[in-house]
Scaffold this motif. Sequence first.
Motif, short mmCIF file in Angstrom:
data_model
loop_
_atom_site.label_atom_id
_atom_site.label_comp_id
_atom_site.label_asym_id
_atom_site.label_seq_id
_atom_site.Cartn_x
_atom_site.Cartn_y
_atom_site.Cartn_z
N CYS A 31 -1.08 1.89 -1.29
CA CYS A 31 -1.66 0.55 -1.49
C CYS A 31 -2.61 0.21 -0.34
O CYS A 31 -2.35 0.53 0.82
N PRO A 59 1.19 3.07 -5.80
CA PRO A 59 1.46 1.97 -4.85
C PRO A 59 1.82 2.44 -3.45
O PRO A 59 1.75 1.66 -2.50
N CYS A 63 -2.75 0.66 -6.53
CA CYS A 63 -1.68 0.03 -7.30
C CYS A 63 -2.02 0.01 -8.79
O CYS A 63 -1.15 0.27 -9.64
N ARG A 64 -3.27 -0.27 -9.11
CA ARG A 64 -3.67 -0.36 -10.52
C ARG A 64 -3.57 0.98 -11.24
O ARG A 64 -3.38 1.03 -12.45
N ASN A 123 6.33 7.49 -4.30
CA ASN A 123 5.78 6.70 -5.40
C ASN A 123 6.88 6.47 -6.44
O ASN A 123 7.03 7.24 -7.38
N SER A 139 4.11 -2.95 -1.73
CA SER A 139 2.71 -2.87 -2.16
C SER A 139 2.26 -4.17 -2.81
O SER A 139 3.09 -4.99 -3.21
N CYS A 140 0.94 -4.33 -2.92
CA CYS A 140 0.39 -5.61 -3.40
C CYS A 140 0.36 -5.71 -4.91
O CYS A 140 0.39 -6.81 -5.48
N GLY A 141 0.26 -4.58 -5.62
CA GLY A 141 0.21 -4.60 -7.08
C GLY A 141 -1.16 -4.90 -7.66
O GLY A 141 -1.32 -4.92 -8.89
#
Length: 343
Positions: A103, A100, A95-96, A286, A88-90
Motif C-alpha cells: 500500500c 495491500p 490496494c485496488r 498479502n 493498508s488504506c484500501g
Amino acid sequence: MKAFQVNAPLDYAIAEVEAPRAASGEVLVKVAFAGICGSDMHIIHGDNAFVRFPRITGHEFAGTVEAVGEGVENVDIGARVCIDPVVSCGRCYPCRIGRPNVCSALQVIGVHRDGGFEEWVNVPAANVHLLPEGLGLEAGALVEPYSIAANVLERMQPLRGDRLLIYGAGVIGLTILQMARALGIEDITVIDLIEERLATARELGATRTWHGKEDVEAAARELTGGEGIPLIADAACVPALLPQMLRIASPAGRIGLLGFNPTPSDLVQLEVIKKELTLVGSRLNNRKFPEVLERMAAGRLDPLALVSHRLAFDDMPGAIDMLDHHPERARKVLIGIGADTGA
C-alpha cells in the motif's frame, strides 16, 4: 503497563507506559506471546528508515481480546487471536489491484505504529484473526513469519516437480522450507554457513543441505545435470549473492527476494535475459493469515519447532543481547508477556 520501548538506536528498555483504550474500529488485545524478529533487531540498531522513535516494537504476537471499540461487531471479548501487522488504506493503486501489503500509505504494526511488545495493544479490527480450536497462543504468535513464507512462494509461482533452493536457514528460511513442503514441493535444498542451522533444516524435511563454503554452483550443476534450479528463495538477504543465484537458476527460473539491504547488487542483465528469469520482490504478506492458520490447524506446519528460547518479558533485554552477540544460538525467541513461558 509494561512495554519494551526503543527510544533511539541502541537505547531500549522495559518501560512503564500508559495503557491504551480500545479506539473506534479497533480491538484491545491482551498480549500473551510475542516473537523477536530480525526486523525488530534492525529497528533497535537504527537500520529501519520507516521507524520514528520512540517506538514499541513487535509484529509477531497473539493474545486475547480485552475490549472492542465503537463499531466493532465481528470480534468477541475473550477471543484468542493473532494479528496481521499489515495496515493498508484500501484506496491506492496497490490496494485496488489486491496488493495491500505494498500500500502507498502502508503502516506496519510494530514499525509505523506501536506493536506487540507491551501488555495491551490496540489494533484495527480488520487485522484480527481468530485462532482455530486446538491451536495455542504460542503458535498464534508465529503465524506472521509463516505468512512471509507463503507470500514469497506465491510470488514465485511453483509448479509441480519444481526444485527449490533456499539461501539461509534462519527463521524465515525454515518457514519457507516448511511451507514449501506443505505446498507439495518435494525436492528442497537449503544453504547456510552455520552447521547447527543446517541440521535443523534437515530435521524439518530438507532433502539436502549445502554449506555455503562449498562450491555451490558445482553442486547445483551436478544435482540438475546442468539444467539449473527453477525456484530460488533468498532468505539470507545478502546482496552479493544475487549474481550466483542468477547463474544457478534454470532457464525460466524464478527468484524470490526478501531482503531490505540497501547495498547495490551486481545484476548481469545477460543472465536474466538469456534465461528469461523472473525476479520478484516479496514484502510482508498479502492476506496470508487464513492460509497459514488453516495449515497449522491441520498439522501441516510445525511452528513450535522454530522456538529455541522461551523467555519472560523482563528478560527481553538479555534476549536482545544474545541475538546481537550469539545469533547462532537462537532460532525463534518467544517472549511471554501475559503468559507463562515456563522459563
